[in-house]
Design an enzyme around this catalytic site. Structure first.
Site, PDB file in Angstrom:
ATOM      1  N   SER A 127      29.027  -8.455 -44.796  1.00  0.00           N
ATOM      2  CA  SER A 127      30.109  -9.147 -44.739  1.00  0.00           C
ATOM      3  C   SER A 127      30.296 -10.129 -43.435  1.00  0.00           C
ATOM      4  O   SER A 127      29.358 -10.204 -42.697  1.00  0.00           O
ATOM      5  CB  SER A 127      31.265  -8.276 -44.545  1.00  0.00           C
ATOM      6  OG  SER A 127      32.572  -8.665 -43.968  1.00  0.00           O
ATOM      7  N   TYR A 152      34.690  -0.798 -38.716  1.00  0.00           N
ATOM      8  CA  TYR A 152      34.194  -1.130 -39.799  1.00  0.00           C
ATOM      9  C   TYR A 152      33.286  -2.388 -40.009  1.00  0.00           C
ATOM     10  O   TYR A 152      31.996  -2.372 -40.466  1.00  0.00           O
ATOM     11  CB  TYR A 152      35.353  -1.615 -40.816  1.00  0.00           C
ATOM     12  CG  TYR A 152      35.105  -2.643 -41.705  1.00  0.00           C
ATOM     13  CD1 TYR A 152      34.388  -2.323 -43.053  1.00  0.00           C
ATOM     14  CD2 TYR A 152      35.187  -3.912 -41.873  1.00  0.00           C
ATOM     15  CE1 TYR A 152      34.036  -2.939 -44.052  1.00  0.00           C
ATOM     16  CE2 TYR A 152      34.783  -4.895 -42.864  1.00  0.00           C
ATOM     17  CZ  TYR A 152      34.117  -4.365 -44.002  1.00  0.00           C
ATOM     18  OH  TYR A 152      33.810  -5.200 -44.842  1.00  0.00           O
ATOM     19  N   LYS A 156      28.790  -2.529 -40.767  1.00  0.00           N
ATOM     20  CA  LYS A 156      28.137  -3.641 -41.331  1.00  0.00           C
ATOM     21  C   LYS A 156      26.714  -4.286 -40.615  1.00  0.00           C
ATOM     22  O   LYS A 156      25.607  -4.515 -40.958  1.00  0.00           O
ATOM     23  CB  LYS A 156      29.075  -4.888 -41.826  1.00  0.00           C
ATOM     24  CG  LYS A 156      30.032  -4.325 -42.900  1.00  0.00           C
ATOM     25  CD  LYS A 156      29.367  -3.930 -44.366  1.00  0.00           C
ATOM     26  CE  LYS A 156      30.300  -3.501 -45.254  1.00  0.00           C
ATOM     27  NZ  LYS A 156      29.543  -2.804 -46.553  1.00  0.00           N
ATOM     28  N   ILE A 221      53.289 -12.836 -42.366  1.00  0.00           N
ATOM     29  CA  ILE A 221      52.023 -13.685 -42.008  1.00  0.00           C
ATOM     30  C   ILE A 221      51.656 -13.399 -40.446  1.00  0.00           C
ATOM     31  O   ILE A 221      52.856 -13.524 -39.803  1.00  0.00           O
ATOM     32  CB  ILE A 221      52.401 -15.245 -42.304  1.00  0.00           C
ATOM     33  CG1 ILE A 221      52.768 -15.405 -43.855  1.00  0.00           C
ATOM     34  CG2 ILE A 221      51.211 -15.969 -41.702  1.00  0.00           C
ATOM     35  CD1 ILE A 221      52.841 -16.927 -44.279  1.00  0.00           C
TER      36      ILE A 221
HETATM   37  C1  UD1 Z   1      38.725  -8.279 -43.360  1.00  0.00           C
HETATM   38  C2  UD1 Z   1      37.344  -8.244 -42.682  1.00  0.00           C
HETATM   39  C3  UD1 Z   1      36.333  -8.414 -43.823  1.00  0.00           C
HETATM   40  C4  UD1 Z   1      36.713  -7.172 -44.741  1.00  0.00           C
HETATM   41  C5  UD1 Z   1      37.839  -7.229 -45.428  1.00  0.00           C
HETATM   42  C6  UD1 Z   1      38.240  -6.046 -46.324  1.00  0.00           C
HETATM   43  C7  UD1 Z   1      37.051  -8.962 -40.513  1.00  0.00           C
HETATM   44  C8  UD1 Z   1      37.149 -10.295 -39.805  1.00  0.00           C
HETATM   45  N1  UD1 Z   1      37.251  -9.273 -41.965  1.00  0.00           N
HETATM   46  O1  UD1 Z   1      39.068  -9.636 -43.683  1.00  0.00           O
HETATM   47  O2  UD1 Z   1      35.003  -8.371 -43.467  1.00  0.00           O
HETATM   48  O3  UD1 Z   1      35.746  -7.530 -45.968  1.00  0.00           O
HETATM   49  O4  UD1 Z   1      38.936  -7.001 -44.419  1.00  0.00           O
HETATM   50  O5  UD1 Z   1      39.399  -5.440 -45.974  1.00  0.00           O
HETATM   51  O6  UD1 Z   1      37.120  -8.059 -40.119  1.00  0.00           O
HETATM   52  N2  UD1 Z   1      47.213 -11.670 -43.512  1.00  0.00           N
HETATM   53  C9  UD1 Z   1      48.654 -11.648 -43.353  1.00  0.00           C
HETATM   54  N3  UD1 Z   1      49.367 -10.792 -43.743  1.00  0.00           N
HETATM   55  C10 UD1 Z   1      49.321  -9.719 -44.580  1.00  0.00           C
HETATM   56  C11 UD1 Z   1      47.593  -9.732 -44.919  1.00  0.00           C
HETATM   57  C12 UD1 Z   1      46.803 -10.469 -44.137  1.00  0.00           C
HETATM   58  O7  UD1 Z   1      49.081 -12.726 -42.748  1.00  0.00           O
HETATM   59  O8  UD1 Z   1      49.914  -8.793 -45.044  1.00  0.00           O
HETATM   60  C13 UD1 Z   1      46.195 -12.430 -43.145  1.00  0.00           C
HETATM   61  C14 UD1 Z   1      45.506 -12.032 -42.133  1.00  0.00           C
HETATM   62  O9  UD1 Z   1      45.975 -12.267 -40.807  1.00  0.00           O
HETATM   63  C15 UD1 Z   1      44.352 -12.982 -42.379  1.00  0.00           C
HETATM   64  C16 UD1 Z   1      44.204 -13.318 -43.913  1.00  0.00           C
HETATM   65  O10 UD1 Z   1      45.471 -13.035 -44.334  1.00  0.00           O
HETATM   66  O11 UD1 Z   1      44.036 -14.083 -41.647  1.00  0.00           O
HETATM   67  C17 UD1 Z   1      43.256 -12.500 -44.768  1.00  0.00           C
HETATM   68  O12 UD1 Z   1      43.416 -11.435 -44.481  1.00  0.00           O
HETATM   69  P1  UD1 Z   1      42.759 -10.088 -45.180  1.00  0.00           P
HETATM   70  O13 UD1 Z   1      42.945 -10.150 -46.389  1.00  0.00           O
HETATM   71  O14 UD1 Z   1      43.306  -8.635 -44.650  1.00  0.00           O
HETATM   72  O15 UD1 Z   1      41.156  -9.980 -44.943  1.00  0.00           O
HETATM   73  P2  UD1 Z   1      40.346 -10.315 -43.516  1.00  0.00           P
HETATM   74  O16 UD1 Z   1      41.147  -9.599 -42.504  1.00  0.00           O
HETATM   75  O17 UD1 Z   1      40.222 -11.797 -43.356  1.00  0.00           O
END
Ligand code: UD1
Length: 342
Positions: A127, A152, A156, A221
């Site tokens: 990842s 987590y 990895k 967000i």
């Molecule tokens: C994280 C892990 C990634 C893992 C993935 C699996 C890290 C850096 N990344 O990805 O390795 O494979 O989870 O679960 O550890 N967001 C919102 N609102 C929400 C949900 C998300 O604003 O309700 C935003 C988050 O702040 C982020 C983006 O959307 O900026 C993506 O979030 P998410 O889909 O949870 O993935 P990551 O955190 O990037």
């Protein structure tokens, strides 16, 4: 000739798409899954797309003796794609031991058992989390890894280290490709397989689609005060079928012994970053749905911005993503609507 590929976690989100792509590329996938974070319905979806059942073993991949049973029953297995792992960042903070036992334990079991059966090719699900908060963007495979922000992430990193140490040991014959995924989204075009989050989704896109479908009141967000063009986090969102195809390419390279090293590492991303707001707006455009969202505080452990330099995968693996963010999100929405009818 051996043409079977063992797919651990083959009933999961990425695993199920990889099973389909493998079969369509001429390999015979064999699924290993304990269904701890996946559903039997994924098997029906796979069968419906392929028009055939895929052999499935319901075992825990961390159980070496059970794995031996699978390799005994499937003597034609030529290689392994190892997806089976827990993947929720927040949960890993609550249950670190479970994450180390499952994610590290399953890799250890595989690395011990594969050579006993002459299976010497492994593609491993890593990842972009291994990069932590990178100093420069985009990240290349040579970008130094940073301390992980969660157990987590640490699993990895540990798994990558274990692969390197085992590869360097005298007599090792297992060749490994480490695939560092960015953010997988979307679903198969048939909408017969896709992501099946259990409970409240942690990840952005299933949260968006569930909100649009009326299952959640609103999306929050997590912060709009980051140092990015619109203040929200930047990620590299890759369509899950593109990601699945990267595995087929990696497996082919391993089986043909084309790898230049006993362990190779590739970023698997689009090479483009998008902000959370861009994802929301693109979703609204392709779905025609107005999304209810607000801005909340930052989420602990979030990396402000990360996206891939995808050059190495393109030049060495010949792999390039094909699906745009808009098409990926449209497929997520189609899948969400199918789920409603299930
Ligand atoms: C994280 C892990 C990634 C893992 C993935 C699996 C890290 C850096 N990344 O990805 O390795 O494979 O989870 O679960 O550890 N967001 C919102 N609102 C929400 C949900 C998300 O604003 O309700 C935003 C988050 O702040 C982020 C983006 O959307 O900026 C993506 O979030 P998410 O889909 O949870 O993935 P990551 O955190 O990037």
């Amino acid at each position: 000739m051996r043409t079977k590929i063992l797919v651990t976690g083959g009933a999961g989100y990425i695993g199920s798409h990889a099973v389909v792509e493998l079969q369509q590329a001429g390999y015979q996938p064999v699924i290993v899954d304990n269904f701890s974070n996946s559903e039997e319905s994924a098997l029906a979806g796979i069968e419906s797309i392929l028009g055939a059942k895929v052999p499935t073993y319901r075992i825990d991949c961390a159980d070496a003796e059970a794995l031996r049973g699978v390799f005994r029953a499937e003597p034609d297995v030529a290689g392994v794609i190892h997806f089976a792992a827990y993947k929720a960042v927040g949960e890993s903070v609550q249950k670190p031991l479970a994450y180390f036992q499952n994610n590290v334990g399953s890799l250890l079991a595989l690395l011990a058992v594969m050579p006993e059966f002459g299976v010497e090719s492994l593609a491993f699900s890593s990842s972009c989390t291994v990069y932590g908060i990178p100093d420069a963007l985009p990240v290349t495979e040579a970008t130094p890894t940073k301390p992980a922000s969660s157990p987590y992430g640490r699993t990895k990193q540990m798994c990558e280290d274990i692969v390197h140490d085992v590869a360097a040991a005298p007599g090792n014959r297992v060749h490994t490709i480490l695939l560092r995924y960015f953010n997988p989204i979307g679903a198969h075009e048939s909408a017969k397989i896709g992501e099946l989050p259990l409970g409240v989704p942690n990840n952005l896109v299933p949260f968006i689609t569930q909100t649009a479908a009326g299952l959640r009141e609103k999306l929050t967000i997590f912060g709009n005060d980051y140092d990015t063009p619109d203040g929200t986090n930047i990620r590299d969102y890759i369509h899950v079928v593109d990601l699945a195809k990267a595995h087929v390419t990696a497996v082919r390279r391993l089986l043909e012994r084309k790898a230049s090293d006993v362990v190779e590492t590739f970023n698997v991303g689009t090479g483009h970053g998008n902000t959370v707001l861009e994802v929301v707006q693109t979703f609204e455009r392709v779905s025609g749905q107005k999304l209810n969202y607000d801005i909340g505080p930052r989420r602990a452990g979030d990396v402000p911005a990360i996206y891939a330099d995808a050059t190495k995968a393109e030049q060495v693996l010949g792999f390039k993503t094909e699906t745009s963010l808009a098409d990926s999100l449209a497929s997520s929405w189609k899948w969400q609507q199918t789920l409603k009818q299930m």
